[in-house]
Scaffold this active site. Sequence first.
Site, mmCIF file in Angstrom:
data_model
loop_
_atom_site.group_PDB
_atom_site.id
_atom_site.type_symbol
_atom_site.label_atom_id
_atom_site.label_comp_id
_atom_site.label_asym_id
_atom_site.label_seq_id
_atom_site.Cartn_x
_atom_site.Cartn_y
_atom_site.Cartn_z
ATOM 1 N N GLY A 1 0.809 -1.214 0.000
ATOM 2 C CA GLY A 1 0.000 0.000 0.000
ATOM 3 C C GLY A 1 0.842 1.262 0.000
ATOM 4 C CB THR B 1 0.320 -5.810 -7.576
ATOM 5 O OG1 THR B 1 0.749 -4.702 -8.353
ATOM 6 C CG2 THR B 1 0.458 -7.092 -8.393
ATOM 7 C CD GLU C 1 11.076 -3.087 -6.081
ATOM 8 O OE1 GLU C 1 10.040 -3.505 -6.586
ATOM 9 O OE2 GLU C 1 11.296 -1.874 -5.847
#
Lengths: 335, 335, 391, 391
Positions: D129, D163, D246
């Site tokens: 979020g 997603t 990431e």
Amino acid sequence: MNITPSEEQVLLRDTVSRFLADRTDPATAGEEPISQDDWRALGELGLFGFLLPEAAGGLGGGPQDVMIVAEEFGRALAITPLAEGIVGAADAIARGGDAAAIETWVAAAMTGDHVLAVAVADVSNDGARLTGRADFVLSAVDAAALVVIGDGATWLVERAAEGLSIDPVRLIDGSAAGMVRFDGTPALALTQGDRDTTLAMIRLCHVAELVGAMSTLYEQTVEYVRQRQQFGVAIGTFQVVQHKLARMFVALEQARSLMLKAAIVDRDDAGFVRGVLGAKAYVADAAQRLAEEAVHLHGGMGVTDELPVGRGLRRVILLARVFGSASEARVALAA
Amino acid sequence: MNITPSEEQVLLRDTVSRFLADRTDPATAGEEPISQDDWRALGELGLFGFLLPEAAGGLGGGPQDVMIVAEEFGRALAITPLAEGIVGAADAIARGGDAAAIETWVAAAMTGDHVLAVAVADVSNDGARLTGRADFVLSAVDAAALVVIGDGATWLVERAAEGLSIDPVRLIDGSAAGMVRFDGTPALALTQGDRDTTLAMIRLCHVAELVGAMSTLYEQTVEYVRQRQQFGVAIGTFQVVQHKLARMFVALEQARSLMLKAAIVDRDDAGFVRGVLGAKAYVADAAQRLAEEAVHLHGGMGVTDELPVGRGLRRVILLARVFGSASEARVALAA
Amino acid sequence: MDLSLSPEQQAFRTEVRSFLQDALTPAMRRGATLTSGVFAEPDVYLAWQAALNAKGWLVYFWPQAAGGPGWDAVRRWIFETECTTAGAPILPGMGLKLVGPVLYTYGSDEQQKRFLPALRSGEHIWAQGFSEPGSGSDLASLRTRAVREGDEYIVSGQKIWTTQAQFANWMFALVRTDATVKAQRGISFLLIDMASPGVTVRPILSASGDHELNEVFLEDVRVPVANLVGEEGQGWTIAKFLLENERGGTGYAPQLLADLDHLTRATTLTGELADRAVRLRLEAEALEMTELRTLLEIEQGNPPHARSLAVKLIASEVRQGIEGLAIDAFGMASLQLPAERPFHADDAPALVGPPEAGLAAARYLNARAWSIFGGTSEIQLTIIAKAAVGL
Amino acid sequence: MDLSLSPEQQAFRTEVRSFLQDALTPAMRRGATLTSGVFAEPDVYLAWQAALNAKGWLVYFWPQAAGGPGWDAVRRWIFETECTTAGAPILPGMGLKLVGPVLYTYGSDEQQKRFLPALRSGEHIWAQGFSEPGSGSDLASLRTRAVREGDEYIVSGQKIWTTQAQFANWMFALVRTDATVKAQRGISFLLIDMASPGVTVRPILSASGDHELNEVFLEDVRVPVANLVGEEGQGWTIAKFLLENERGGTGYAPQLLADLDHLTRATTLTGELADRAVRLRLEAEALEMTELRTLLEIEQGNPPHARSLAVKLIASEVRQGIEGLAIDAFGMASLQLPAERPFHADDAPALVGPPEAGLAAARYLNARAWSIFGGTSEIQLTIIAKAAVGL
């Protein structure tokens, strides 16, 4: 897998880099092919021996060593016969010549006294005599001997051999190439070794020179857009110019990656020839685009003969095409 | 040479444009194929008759008329059988059918009561029966009859004919295509006319639809970058975004130029087929790139099903490829 | 382009072809073929210019009142297409396209009488003195000063990127006549005799080895006030007129299409190279129509469409694309670059392969300038974004 | 990549291959092959996740202390290359790659005990979020507010582009806990139970017709203070850690290379299409080495090189290039796009041709998002220009 240069390799890089920096005026870099004196001095430094096979008195340097040296040459925009003369011809003689040929030609190439060339030729042979031609052979005009790579065999031809004619043609980087004609020219057959490996080593050398040239052109362009003012501000503050420089940075890193990938395997490994072909295909293209952008961002001055950036473009255009262009390499890779 | 539309053509454009504007909600443009009612209403307006040969009761509109109408359809992102049904099939029957076929099929196509399709097919024929296939035939699922273009001849096949099966497949723009199978299917031979001209007219129609779609996507993107704020300012103030929009403007103008060039000659002129092929090659590519850029500049919303811009991309991808992609057209042009 | 030409237009085309057949000599064609720069050199083009002038077709893009033949846009385009296809020398634009229209628009009667005939005859060869070191795309920042003393201006400063100044006997220049007003407003348009004391021309060699560009140094050069065009301070207005006129008057596409033809006829391209050639041809054909429809609209009394702002950008990209393709098309033969100039000299070194191969390297390098001079491609895009897109 | 692997590395590769041979079932491969979105869906990936977890290889990019297998960069790269080549399902990164590292780095002991095992087992499925309507690439402008009341935060606002939120039972979110301080400083990192009253998930259909994205509405959602990760106001720091992690933890290239392989094996490309395929392969191979040498340098104790800023940009372009090639590779078969989802459902409509053709349209459309989400390509270039070039 090891991408970190050894201490010895770092030393090698620093030595070459320092030598070239001492001998090159940045303002005139790329203007003239390297002088005979400088070439000999590099030989005396042991540089060429470092790259040549141990059997011929060298230190047996591999692809990664060639890459390290060639990148520094490229960075200095040096115009030299390193690829065809040392990595190509002297290496081929060292591996495929008899003792006498090694003694005569490799030793003299190692000291920088003799320049050698590689001619990929369309020749027929009648025993020990060649007839045919090779066009636009780099360094042929200055060469004391040529390694002639034919369809099925490799030969050594001395400059003084009868029936050999070499017409000079000036090329885009200011160097001279030779239009070579053989007419019943006596030639010494070399053990062929792997012709593709020889050509791949030459190409790897050019790939690394291209990456070196890219980094110089990139750095000079960064410098230029920082100081060049238009409409009252440095052009490096324009978003469009910033993105162009970012693209150049990315292209340089990607080019370096494929160069490294090609160079960290052994020259006799199965993937070596194809890896180099891929690197040539990619780097030749990337270098040309980067050099064109560098010239463009230098504005009017970029298209003159007065800045290294224009000479860098000319050298890049040449290196991108000798021993096979990007487009030819992609066709080969697609097959 | 005349690139200025006649008064009649300006009227035509305005009529089509107004009709589509009245019937299309901009927010849902491109969501669904045109309704049967709207299609009939266009027929009643006389639009299809305008484009069909005089011999079949039409007004004999030429390439420029087709272009004008199709561009408006493209602008509205309308999904219709205009190209294959009217400009392709009905025209082919009007030119090559017997009186009965014209009476039955062209008249019903003109009023919008029947939809027709064109199948470029791989068929063998045994007298008046076809066996073979045609894949991904636009509008075939709704068609009352198909014009089948084979290697050496053209036929008319009724939907109800025995041995004809049509399996629907949904395509990227949401329309249905048919996988058509002929198994001893009765067919009426048409005078072939010039098969290449028929296909070129269909392609011209798609080219103009693409240019229309480009102008809508361009305008919506200009609007969007003017109002969309990031980091406290409209994204249209960023130099990089400005240059992207400038590129879109240039692409649109260039695409329109090749469309015009293709359309201002007579359909029977020697250069018509090749001119359309060039326009298809150029415009299909330009439209795809413009549509991709439009989606990109719309950010997250662009890749959803909620804005016309995403639907515009889907329609463009289809139009760019039916009856030959840009890449295929370039191969043909290079030959 | 296979457009539907009217019978009259077809007849005109036939007339042009038959003129070219007679007037364009093999020597002129050879000189044009062996030109690596933007423009032919005087020993190549002057005879061609004379032939055109004799025929009344030299200034075909001038209005009839100024001595043009009164051709409409389609005829101008037919003429250009035929000339480029036939391989005619490219005449420098500095006189005919730049200062010519300025003179017949802003020049006094005396100026027109003195300069226009000499321009057409080739007696006067003109150079353009706009750019200065440091001004680049920012023309308004120019610093060459002209101080009035009686009937003369004393001009001092430096011009750069002056094409073919080595051949010029006249230069038109922007100079600052008033340093006290805002940048654009203090600029005037002067005609300077290159033979004046204080004018020095220094060559700038291009990366290709060609000598096309120069620096022009102006040291206390005395210029009669009679050589001021228009009013003092009107220079910026005149410069804008000149640049717009340059753009709108004629097209880039015919030459691009002809050169692409020559290239693809000189060799057989396959695979990706063939694909690039097709893409370039389509872009150039689109440009041709982009230029033509703008001209047709202007002829019908419309103001120039914003798309005319795009033509230089597109032309630059096609030009660079063609020359980039050429250096890929001929293998190593594309890389030859003799140092001696000009290529059309009788004693020039022989080139290996067709001229398209032999000159590929020089032309490629020279073409890099297209995206820089006359406003960089970035400037063009910014202008398009503002004026055409409206951002 | 034919790099010189040591005997140990070769042995490891053999071990991975034999594991894949056993553990990767035809059903999993089929599910992966028929996935058109970025990540596989739970009914495809959960069994694969369980197999990896059982083997101890699920979190191979976590440090050993956090439960990873302690592989060096080359092993991680070998493992990824083997998995992608074998066609394994792509596990969503929201849990394993995003919130996992945040939890083992910033989470309290209780949080780690509660969430990490459930994350690995697949019991918890996570959504991210971060983005909000209007915030786009300008994350710091987020407006979802969390007001503390006793032991709870009352959270109100809206998240977008979430997603697979339709599958998630947990969401990690950036929320504004202090509106009085500068944008970045008032942000905190909260873990929100998706079953909480006030959470509503609304699907956003992609242009492809896929349901991957969602809006998540938060209306007075009560979140225990125990679900705050780190300190109040530390959210921006944690988000930066998450995004850097990431990027640096693993590579894009293996999947790109595998997908390109699958595409070129499914059809025969010639001419310009073959050329594009070679260019894409070279770009992806270069990216592979760009990623790998950065990882190797980090392993040797160096800070991440500025080149790591380029990988997402390059990966986006290669991804879009591959999917753009795919829609050109199969003729009209590339254009089919059934409305029904998922493609791996037993009753999904049959596709014409190989899956690479049948899914080409959906994948092409979905790939448009690569240059937008996670920082647009323009943002990436600006970051590179500032941080790497130094402008």
